[in-house]
Design an enzyme around this catalytic site. Structure first.
Site, PDB file in Angstrom:
ATOM      1  N   LEU A 196      35.522 -27.357 -22.062  1.00 15.08           N
ATOM      2  CA  LEU A 196      34.648 -26.595 -21.182  1.00 15.08           C
ATOM      3  C   LEU A 196      33.561 -25.835 -21.943  1.00 15.08           C
ATOM      4  O   LEU A 196      33.807 -25.306 -23.021  1.00 15.08           O
ATOM      5  CB  LEU A 196      35.484 -25.606 -20.368  1.00 15.08           C
ATOM      6  CG  LEU A 196      36.616 -26.255 -19.562  1.00 15.08           C
ATOM      7  CD1 LEU A 196      37.423 -25.191 -18.829  1.00 15.08           C
ATOM      8  CD2 LEU A 196      36.079 -27.294 -18.594  1.00 15.08           C
ATOM      9  N   HIS A 206      30.303 -25.530 -17.237  1.00 14.92           N
ATOM     10  CA  HIS A 206      31.503 -25.579 -16.378  1.00 14.92           C
ATOM     11  C   HIS A 206      31.826 -24.191 -15.839  1.00 14.92           C
ATOM     12  O   HIS A 206      32.184 -24.027 -14.673  1.00 14.92           O
ATOM     13  CB  HIS A 206      32.725 -26.052 -17.172  1.00 14.92           C
ATOM     14  CG  HIS A 206      32.635 -27.444 -17.713  1.00 14.92           C
ATOM     15  ND1 HIS A 206      32.474 -27.708 -19.044  1.00 14.92           N
ATOM     16  CD2 HIS A 206      32.698 -28.644 -17.081  1.00 14.92           C
ATOM     17  CE1 HIS A 206      32.449 -29.015 -19.238  1.00 14.92           C
ATOM     18  NE2 HIS A 206      32.574 -29.611 -18.071  1.00 14.92           N
ATOM     19  N   GLY A 261      27.936 -30.250 -11.113  1.00 18.59           N
ATOM     20  CA  GLY A 261      26.695 -29.855 -11.773  1.00 18.59           C
ATOM     21  C   GLY A 261      25.547 -30.809 -11.451  1.00 18.59           C
ATOM     22  O   GLY A 261      25.752 -32.019 -11.310  1.00 18.59           O
TER      23      GLY A 261
END
Ligand code: PAF
Length: 282
Positions: free
Chosen positions: A34, A38, A148
């Site tokens: 991550l 994130h 995203g």
């Protein structure tokens, strides 16, 4: 929000823990390793939902035979620390055998939208993505899910799947987070050597050049594609796979930019393949 973060491995553990969480539950699907990108999805989910669930699963079915599944970066311990600090309630970390038990033969595939761009370069990739995301929706039963904008085609494909299959999940697409020099945050950036890392800003530079031309009134899509292509070609370490100026919803290449359009590209730097995009228009 629960007192402490629950960790689940089996589907049974996940379902039991999920049943105790308040609705709406916001799901952030990840493949781990991550970064701040994130975490921005987790923060958004935390702000909008009573409970937040995260999956960490390096999904084998979305990697092609020549892609980087074995070497995909992993840091489970670090990821869990970050998620706990971000106030996540439930993390599911299934094994491949849990998600794809022996005899598995059912797939979710979006047609059309998955043909161009990433779909053309990575056959089978989106079938792996939509299958795992459909399974995550079934497992977590979230009311909201967060993805995203950096993976623009993935976002479009997941929105389409959610509508077409009537999943009662509200999809939120969050802005791309960038390093100070414009490079879009990605777990794959870690593969770049220092020279490639410097050259990797070419994606942002190419997109910025096309956007500046659009902002100055250029509406011919091919001129914008040429600008992006020329910028990439001016960088000796970069090799262009594609540049695109496409309709935001259908992803079909445009002749003239009218409404909302997606400027996107895939570029390799040594062995690392990076993608990035800008949305232009209203
Ligand atoms: O964007 C990703 O990290 C993956 O494609 C996703 C959505 C977690 C599915 O494996």
């Amino acid at each position: 929000m629960s007192e402490s973060m629950i960790l689940a491995t089996t589907l049974e553990e996940l379902r039991q823990a999920r049943a105790l969480l308040e609705n709406p539950l916001g799901l952030v699907p990840t493949m781990g390793y991550l970064h701040r990108g994130h975490l921005s999805l987790v923060e958004r989910a935390r702000a909008e939902c009573a409970s937040v669930g995260v999956s960490i699963f390096v999904n084998p079915t979305q990697f092609g035979p020549k892609e980087d599944l074995t070497n995909y970066p992993r840091n489970l311990e670090g990821d869990l620390k970050l998620l706990e600090a971000a106030g996540v309630d439930l993390v599911w970390m299934p094994t491949p055998e849990i998600v794809y038990p022996p005899g598995f033969q059912t797939w979710v595939a979006v047609e059309g939208l998955t043909s161009p761009l990433e779909g053309a370069m990575r056959p089978g990739h989106f079938r792996g993505v939509t299958t795992v995301v459909a399974k995550l929706f079934n497992a977590f039963q979230p009311q909201k899910a967060y993805f995203g904008q950096k993976d623009a085609q993935q976002a479009a494909v997941i929105r389409r799947m959610t509508r077409d299959l009537d999943f009662p999940v509200d999809i939120t697409i969050c802005p791309t987070l960038r390093e100070a020099d414009g490079l879009a945050m990605s777990s794959r950036n870690t593969y770049l050597n220092p020279q490639e890392r410097q050259a990797a800003t070419v994606l942002f530079r190419a997109l910025s050049a096309a956007k500046a031309a659009y902002d100055s009134g250029e509406r011919d899509a091919e001129s914008l594609r040429v600008l992006m292509r020329e910028t990439i070609e001016s960088e000796p370490f970069a090799k262009m796979q594609y540049v695109s100026c496409a309709d935001y919803d259908t992803l079909e290449e445009l002749q003239t930019v009218g409404d909302k359009a997606l400027l996107s590209m895939a570029v390799t730097l040594g062995k690392t393949r990076l993608i990035d995009n800008f949305v232009i228009g209203d």
